[in-house]
Design a protein around this motif. Sequence first.
Motif, mmCIF file in Angstrom:
data_model
loop_
_atom_site.group_PDB
_atom_site.id
_atom_site.type_symbol
_atom_site.label_atom_id
_atom_site.label_comp_id
_atom_site.label_asym_id
_atom_site.label_seq_id
_atom_site.Cartn_x
_atom_site.Cartn_y
_atom_site.Cartn_z
ATOM 1 N N MET A 91 18.097 -42.470 -63.952
ATOM 2 C CA MET A 91 18.202 -44.037 -64.027
ATOM 3 C C MET A 91 18.612 -44.437 -65.552
ATOM 4 S SD MET A 91 15.548 -47.022 -63.049
ATOM 5 C CE MET A 91 14.979 -47.221 -64.518
ATOM 6 N N THR A 92 19.348 -45.526 -65.798
ATOM 7 C CA THR A 92 19.736 -45.699 -67.527
ATOM 8 C C THR A 92 18.509 -46.419 -67.852
ATOM 9 O OG1 THR A 92 21.923 -46.201 -66.583
ATOM 10 C CG2 THR A 92 21.339 -47.174 -68.643
ATOM 11 N N LEU A 93 18.103 -46.280 -69.020
ATOM 12 C CA LEU A 93 16.981 -46.987 -69.736
ATOM 13 C C LEU A 93 17.438 -47.982 -70.424
ATOM 14 C CD1 LEU A 93 15.487 -43.818 -71.584
ATOM 15 C CD2 LEU A 93 14.246 -45.119 -69.694
ATOM 16 N N ALA A 94 16.561 -49.200 -70.453
ATOM 17 C CA ALA A 94 17.246 -50.443 -71.100
ATOM 18 C C ALA A 94 17.200 -50.052 -72.401
ATOM 19 C CB ALA A 94 15.895 -51.427 -70.807
ATOM 20 N N ILE A 95 16.216 -49.767 -73.066
ATOM 21 C CA ILE A 95 16.195 -49.289 -74.716
ATOM 22 C C ILE A 95 15.650 -47.923 -74.816
ATOM 23 C CG2 ILE A 95 15.415 -50.173 -76.709
ATOM 24 C CD1 ILE A 95 14.765 -52.988 -75.630
ATOM 25 N N ARG A 96 16.191 -47.132 -75.584
ATOM 26 C CA ARG A 96 15.766 -45.828 -76.009
ATOM 27 C C ARG A 96 15.991 -45.553 -77.498
ATOM 28 N NH1 ARG A 96 16.722 -40.267 -75.990
ATOM 29 N NH2 ARG A 96 19.114 -40.488 -75.983
ATOM 30 N N SER A 120 10.004 -43.480 -81.778
ATOM 31 C CA SER A 120 10.860 -43.187 -80.467
ATOM 32 C C SER A 120 9.906 -43.758 -79.034
ATOM 33 C CB SER A 120 10.693 -41.286 -80.216
ATOM 34 O OG SER A 120 11.367 -40.899 -81.431
ATOM 35 N N LEU A 121 10.755 -44.392 -78.522
ATOM 36 C CA LEU A 121 10.314 -45.147 -77.450
ATOM 37 C C LEU A 121 11.391 -45.234 -76.423
ATOM 38 C CD1 LEU A 121 8.336 -47.548 -76.891
ATOM 39 C CD2 LEU A 121 9.739 -49.160 -78.040
ATOM 40 N N GLU A 122 11.078 -45.387 -75.134
ATOM 41 C CA GLU A 122 11.829 -45.627 -74.092
ATOM 42 C C GLU A 122 11.145 -46.801 -73.056
ATOM 43 O OE1 GLU A 122 12.152 -41.808 -71.717
ATOM 44 O OE2 GLU A 122 13.346 -41.039 -73.080
#
Lengths: 297, 549
Positions: free
Chosen positions: A1-6, A24-26
């Motif tokens: 699934m595509t992440l909103a923000i990475r 670093s954040l997903e």
Amino acid sequence: MTLAIRTESLTKHYGEVKALIDLSLEVRMGEVFGFLGPNGSGKTTMIRTVLDLIRPTEGRAEILGMDTHEEAVEIRNHIGYVPGDLAMYPNLTGRDTLTYFANLRGGVDWSYVDELAERLSVDLDVKVGNYSSGNRQKVGIIQAFMNRPQVLVMDEPSTGLDPLVQREFQKMMREVAADGRCVFLSSHTLSEVQRVADRVGIIRHGRLVDVESVHDLRSKAIRRVELFFDTDIDASIFEAVAGVREAKANQTSIVLSFDGHMDQLLKTATDHYHLVDITSQEADLEEIFLTYYRDED
Amino acid sequence: MLANIFTKTTRDRFFGLSAAAVSVAVMFLGGMAVYSQIDVSFYYEMPQALLDLMGIPVGGDVAGLAFGAIYGLIGAMTLAGIAISMGSGAIAGEERQGTLGLLLGNPQSRTQVVVSKAASMVMLLGLASLFLWGAGLWVPSLLDVDMTGIHVGALVFHIFVNSLFYGFLALAIGAWTGNGTVASGTAVAVMLVSYLAAGILPLVESLENLAKIFPWYYFNASVPVINGVDWSHMAILGGLAIALFSLAIVGFNRRDIRGRNTGVTILDRLRANPRTAKIVERIAGSARVSRISIKTASEHQGLLVVCVMIMFYLGLMIGPLWAILPESFQDVISQYPDVLLGMIGAADLSTPEGYLQAEVFSLMGPATFVALAALMASRAIAGEEQSRTMGLLMANPLRRSTIIIEKTLSMIAYSVILGVATFFGVWFGNLLGGIDIPISNLVATTALLTLLGLVFGSVAMLLGAATGKTRVAAYGAIGVTLAAYFAFSFLPLAESLADYAKWSPFHFYLGSDPLTNGMAWGDAAVLAGIFISLIALSIPLFQRRDLRG
């Protein structure tokens, strides 16, 4: 699934000042992600970096799988943004302002704009310069919501909103998440994030300290409990209760920093003394940081 | 420095005022250095009326010439201009920023606020005047210029009192209306009109007495640099200043303080009226936000109107004036030496072409066109950043280059409108005054002037895009313009330096004498080339940078 923000090791230095360190954040689609930190912790720097307003010293970021710098223009077709410390064009009315941004995006569904204006109860035919700060904020929020963006990035958007409108605004954010889209909400108010977010990232001094579910965070939420009795009391009785982190007695009353189970505390209190009154309030963010993240500095 | 309103105001204004005073002193040094190297005997032959207009006293020789041109005109206008900026900012400025309410939340009466602000203004203007006095004594001794019969102190005292008058005028209007733009605009208009009137009216004998209703008359008509302080004139100016100060106190005490509100314009009223709403909406409402370039243009309507009026009326007025000036005036001018003519664009004043060039195209034209383009360009990028709207704008699917291009388009459109207005003003003026210059030459000159303005506008665009600071952009562009102007007008005075003047953009504007010779396509291409290159260069500088706001 595509992440909103990475983000990958996102770092931003201003000369000697390290505003962001190795972050670093997903953030997933379908969630409201609370981004929590005290003033000056790097929340705004992080947001401005992923929006390509400023450029990272190191690291990179993606929104919806697209590189935030290389594909900045395409990304902005899919995002809505409320800047912190919102400023708009004072000589335009609210509607003019929205028309301007709608034109820059190639159109908008005006019935939806009117619906949003009604929900937030703001008159769009007033000049921005004549709005109260709360009403100006509402126009900023409508501007971000009106294109039904995939990702909403908002930097302390509740500033100046009255409690009733805040509740409506929180409902709007929940609807976005329920719709499978994403809200990235920066805030320094724990209670707001607790009410609306699914997960919370905590940032302090430019570092991401922790990411956890709101449920876990709530269990950490310290309360400041004050108990009043009709006789002098002994503080040591309360210090023995699980979850009491600090106890300060003052003759007939005692102030506790407490994160245990309330029924145990009340039981101890009523077993030993005659309880007259009780106040309980949320500890502020800084207190939680001091308690839980002191060692990570 | 934050002890009270007086010291804070002083601190806020100190730097700007010092910079201005030093600039005037440096210009004075440069001017006097040039005058002391050239033969200035020619000016004894000039008619009295013309000397009055240029602020040059009779009988002062080199020193008189330098003091008249630099102190009496540029210095006086600079100091008065700064006084206007301080006066209009004192009450109305704080009101606009929304800080006045905060200030009055402290135990300070309104009268105290006005008095503190005024005291700071008077003290700073006094300091600047003292500095100018010192510079006025020091520079001539440095250059070994004869100072016999020159009253520097008297001239500086007149400059000081004159600046107080305009400062208090702006303060009073700002205190009564709370509108800084109205205050500074009105005061500047009063200053310019009264300067022109005090200079031009005495040229026509029957109108001589009319000059006395204009404040500038009381500043310079008595020629203080030769005749010393004229106490009766100073009493009139000073008395007016005190009266305005009292008016400011009264006005400020009796009205409601405005918040950060924007005013209600005529357009707003028409928009609120159901009968006119529809058509106004079409013209001014949704249309003005249809794209960045049009919104930018709508923001600068006021500036355009002012610039158009200045150039149109200047052009219109100059033609008929040519017809009524006495014959002897033209005869004398025809005998001017080249050195003086160099300063007004090497114009031959005995011909209508030269006269037009000197009056419209050499100084006022470039000043107005550069002001329009450079102010628009300095606000273009840096303005959005400084008012913190850039983040919101950039959240839309736009390239950074698009923003520069859109903003440049509005600057081009407005410069062209100003060019067209200038052409028509001068053309009508020529018809009225019977000046016979081919239309094609007028078109060529205004076209080159438009390009010149755009060149310095693109300097402002470049600096704004590179730094995000409107001050850097505006002052940088004005500095480059002044340097280019001085290079074009002063370097040719020295033979060894004459070639360097050809590097100035002004050379490509007036160097070919377009009023006489028509269009110089090569020069136009050079100006257009500079303009396009600087705009193109500002795009990567903007793209690479972290944005503010």
